[in-house]
Design a protein around this motif. Structure first.
Motif, PDB file in Angstrom:
ATOM      1  N   MET A   1      44.634 -31.241 -38.810  1.00 33.99           N
ATOM      2  CA  MET A   1      44.314 -29.943 -38.257  1.00 33.99           C
ATOM      3  C   MET A   1      43.427 -29.157 -39.229  1.00 33.99           C
ATOM      4  SD  MET A   1      44.669 -27.900 -35.753  1.00 33.99           S
ATOM      5  CE  MET A   1      45.400 -26.539 -34.985  1.00 33.99           C
ATOM      6  N   HIS A   2      43.723 -29.235 -40.506  1.00 34.72           N
ATOM      7  CA  HIS A   2      42.954 -28.495 -41.511  1.00 34.72           C
ATOM      8  C   HIS A   2      41.498 -28.966 -41.530  1.00 34.72           C
ATOM      9  CE1 HIS A   2      42.310 -26.013 -44.981  1.00 34.72           C
ATOM     10  NE2 HIS A   2      41.848 -27.046 -45.667  1.00 34.72           N
ATOM     11  N   LYS A   3      41.271 -30.264 -41.423  1.00 36.28           N
ATOM     12  CA  LYS A   3      39.911 -30.796 -41.398  1.00 36.28           C
ATOM     13  C   LYS A   3      39.156 -30.282 -40.171  1.00 36.28           C
ATOM     14  CE  LYS A   3      40.258 -35.173 -43.842  1.00 36.28           C
ATOM     15  NZ  LYS A   3      40.109 -36.635 -43.700  1.00 36.28           N
ATOM     16  N   TRP A   4      39.835 -30.266 -39.035  1.00 33.78           N
ATOM     17  CA  TRP A   4      39.201 -29.800 -37.811  1.00 33.78           C
ATOM     18  C   TRP A   4      38.797 -28.331 -37.942  1.00 33.78           C
ATOM     19  CZ3 TRP A   4      39.558 -26.157 -34.006  1.00 33.78           C
ATOM     20  CH2 TRP A   4      38.830 -26.392 -32.849  1.00 33.78           C
ATOM     21  N   LEU A   5      39.680 -27.494 -38.498  1.00 30.65           N
ATOM     22  CA  LEU A   5      39.372 -26.083 -38.684  1.00 30.65           C
ATOM     23  C   LEU A   5      38.186 -25.892 -39.632  1.00 30.65           C
ATOM     24  CD1 LEU A   5      42.932 -24.522 -38.857  1.00 30.65           C
ATOM     25  CD2 LEU A   5      41.236 -24.177 -37.067  1.00 30.65           C
ATOM     26  N   LEU A   6      38.118 -26.715 -40.679  1.00 30.85           N
ATOM     27  CA  LEU A   6      36.982 -26.626 -41.598  1.00 30.85           C
ATOM     28  C   LEU A   6      35.679 -27.049 -40.914  1.00 30.85           C
ATOM     29  CD1 LEU A   6      38.560 -28.005 -44.893  1.00 30.85           C
ATOM     30  CD2 LEU A   6      37.938 -25.639 -44.374  1.00 30.85           C
ATOM     31  N   ALA A   7      35.770 -27.998 -40.020  1.00 32.07           N
ATOM     32  CA  ALA A   7      34.586 -28.470 -39.318  1.00 32.07           C
ATOM     33  C   ALA A   7      34.143 -27.519 -38.204  1.00 32.07           C
ATOM     34  CB  ALA A   7      34.854 -29.856 -38.728  1.00 32.07           C
ATOM     35  N   HIS A   8      35.021 -26.617 -37.783  1.00 31.87           N
ATOM     36  CA  HIS A   8      34.726 -25.664 -36.709  1.00 31.87           C
ATOM     37  C   HIS A   8      34.998 -24.239 -37.218  1.00 31.87           C
ATOM     38  CE1 HIS A   8      35.579 -29.489 -34.680  1.00 31.87           C
ATOM     39  NE2 HIS A   8      34.641 -29.089 -33.825  1.00 31.87           N
ATOM     40  N   PRO A   9      34.101 -23.684 -38.015  1.00 32.17           N
ATOM     41  CA  PRO A   9      34.372 -22.403 -38.681  1.00 32.17           C
ATOM     42  C   PRO A   9      34.495 -21.200 -37.743  1.00 32.17           C
ATOM     43  CG  PRO A   9      32.121 -23.094 -39.090  1.00 32.17           C
ATOM     44  CD  PRO A   9      32.803 -24.219 -38.374  1.00 32.17           C
ATOM     45  N   ARG A  10      34.076 -21.333 -36.498  1.00 26.68           N
ATOM     46  CA  ARG A  10      34.210 -20.171 -35.611  1.00 26.68           C
ATOM     47  C   ARG A  10      35.638 -19.996 -35.099  1.00 26.68           C
ATOM     48  NH1 ARG A  10      32.013 -20.467 -29.572  1.00 26.68           N
ATOM     49  NH2 ARG A  10      33.795 -21.579 -28.821  1.00 26.68           N
ATOM     50  N   PHE A  11      36.479 -20.999 -35.287  1.00 24.79           N
ATOM     51  CA  PHE A  11      37.881 -20.913 -34.885  1.00 24.79           C
ATOM     52  C   PHE A  11      38.728 -20.503 -36.081  1.00 24.79           C
ATOM     53  CE2 PHE A  11      36.043 -23.716 -31.756  1.00 24.79           C
ATOM     54  CZ  PHE A  11      36.583 -23.235 -30.585  1.00 24.79           C
ATOM     55  N   HIS A  12      39.693 -19.624 -35.826  1.00 21.79           N
ATOM     56  CA  HIS A  12      40.597 -19.163 -36.877  1.00 21.79           C
ATOM     57  C   HIS A  12      42.028 -19.346 -36.409  1.00 21.79           C
ATOM     58  CE1 HIS A  12      37.273 -17.248 -39.010  1.00 21.79           C
ATOM     59  NE2 HIS A  12      36.834 -16.899 -37.812  1.00 21.79           N
ATOM     60  N   LEU A  13      42.875 -19.713 -37.307  1.00 25.76           N
ATOM     61  CA  LEU A  13      44.285 -19.907 -37.006  1.00 25.76           C
ATOM     62  C   LEU A  13      45.028 -18.624 -37.343  1.00 25.76           C
ATOM     63  CD1 LEU A  13      46.355 -22.026 -36.115  1.00 25.76           C
ATOM     64  CD2 LEU A  13      46.634 -22.619 -38.503  1.00 25.76           C
ATOM     65  N   HIS A  14      45.762 -18.093 -36.384  1.00 22.12           N
ATOM     66  CA  HIS A  14      46.557 -16.885 -36.594  1.00 22.12           C
ATOM     67  C   HIS A  14      48.021 -17.228 -36.361  1.00 22.12           C
ATOM     68  CE1 HIS A  14      43.080 -14.208 -36.768  1.00 22.12           C
ATOM     69  NE2 HIS A  14      42.570 -14.969 -35.807  1.00 22.12           N
ATOM     70  N   LEU A  15      48.815 -17.035 -37.343  1.00 26.12           N
ATOM     71  CA  LEU A  15      50.238 -17.314 -37.224  1.00 26.12           C
ATOM     72  C   LEU A  15      50.965 -16.052 -36.779  1.00 26.12           C
ATOM     73  CD1 LEU A  15      50.727 -19.413 -40.464  1.00 26.12           C
ATOM     74  CD2 LEU A  15      50.379 -20.234 -38.145  1.00 26.12           C
ATOM     75  N   THR A  16      51.918 -16.225 -35.891  1.00 24.81           N
ATOM     76  CA  THR A  16      52.725 -15.102 -35.437  1.00 24.81           C
ATOM     77  C   THR A  16      54.145 -15.286 -35.958  1.00 24.81           C
ATOM     78  OG1 THR A  16      53.276 -16.235 -33.395  1.00 24.81           O
ATOM     79  CG2 THR A  16      51.373 -14.782 -33.344  1.00 24.81           C
ATOM     80  N   PRO A  17      54.858 -14.199 -36.132  1.00 27.98           N
ATOM     81  CA  PRO A  17      56.250 -14.327 -36.577  1.00 27.98           C
ATOM     82  C   PRO A  17      57.057 -15.127 -35.555  1.00 27.98           C
ATOM     83  CG  PRO A  17      55.541 -12.033 -36.583  1.00 27.98           C
ATOM     84  CD  PRO A  17      54.455 -12.824 -35.946  1.00 27.98           C
ATOM     85  N   THR A  18      58.040 -15.837 -36.024  1.00 25.46           N
ATOM     86  CA  THR A  18      58.837 -16.663 -35.114  1.00 25.46           C
ATOM     87  C   THR A  18      59.631 -15.808 -34.143  1.00 25.46           C
ATOM     88  OG1 THR A  18      60.585 -16.742 -36.759  1.00 25.46           O
ATOM     89  CG2 THR A  18      59.044 -18.574 -36.719  1.00 25.46           C
ATOM     90  N   TYR A  19      60.001 -14.608 -34.545  1.00 24.81           N
ATOM     91  CA  TYR A  19      60.778 -13.749 -33.656  1.00 24.81           C
ATOM     92  C   TYR A  19      59.883 -12.997 -32.672  1.00 24.81           C
ATOM     93  CZ  TYR A  19      59.330 -10.537 -37.319  1.00 24.81           C
ATOM     94  OH  TYR A  19      58.603  -9.833 -38.224  1.00 24.81           O
ATOM     95  N   SER A  20      58.621 -12.816 -32.998  1.00 22.93           N
ATOM     96  CA  SER A  20      57.609 -12.204 -32.130  1.00 22.93           C
ATOM     97  C   SER A  20      58.008 -10.862 -31.543  1.00 22.93           C
ATOM     98  CB  SER A  20      57.246 -13.159 -30.998  1.00 22.93           C
ATOM     99  OG  SER A  20      56.670 -14.320 -31.511  1.00 22.93           O
ATOM    100  N   SER A  21      58.780 -10.075 -32.239  1.00 20.60           N
ATOM    101  CA  SER A  21      59.199  -8.796 -31.678  1.00 20.60           C
ATOM    102  C   SER A  21      58.022  -7.845 -31.515  1.00 20.60           C
ATOM    103  CB  SER A  21      60.279  -8.148 -32.536  1.00 20.60           C
ATOM    104  OG  SER A  21      59.758  -7.788 -33.792  1.00 20.60           O
ATOM    105  N   TRP A  22      56.989  -8.007 -32.332  1.00 20.05           N
ATOM    106  CA  TRP A  22      55.836  -7.123 -32.176  1.00 20.05           C
ATOM    107  C   TRP A  22      55.119  -7.383 -30.863  1.00 20.05           C
ATOM    108  CZ3 TRP A  22      50.847  -9.037 -31.884  1.00 20.05           C
ATOM    109  CH2 TRP A  22      50.681 -10.367 -32.259  1.00 20.05           C
TER     110      TRP A  22
END
Length: 55
Positions: A1-22
């Motif tokens: 996955m990390h290699k793919w993200l480096l090869a496609h710089p217009r995509f960004h990974l955003h992590l959300t909290p596991t509880y997602s209360s926001w």
């Protein structure tokens, strides 16, 4: 996955909290907005909609 993200710089990974209360709070806010303003409103223009949302 990390290699793919480096090869496609217009995509960004955003992590959300596991509880997602926001996300629940944002969904609740939109539900309240719809209930108060949008549910029974009739808007003929964008300005009418903006005025209703600001009240």
């Amino acid at each position: 996955m990390h290699k793919w993200l480096l090869a496609h710089p217009r995509f960004h990974l955003h992590l959300t909290p596991t509880y997602s209360s926001w996300i629940n709070q944002v969904e609740r806010w939109f539900a309240e907005l719809e209930r108060r303003c949008l549910e029974r409103g009739v808007f003929c223009s964008l300005d009418d909609l903006k005025a209703a949302l600001e009240n």
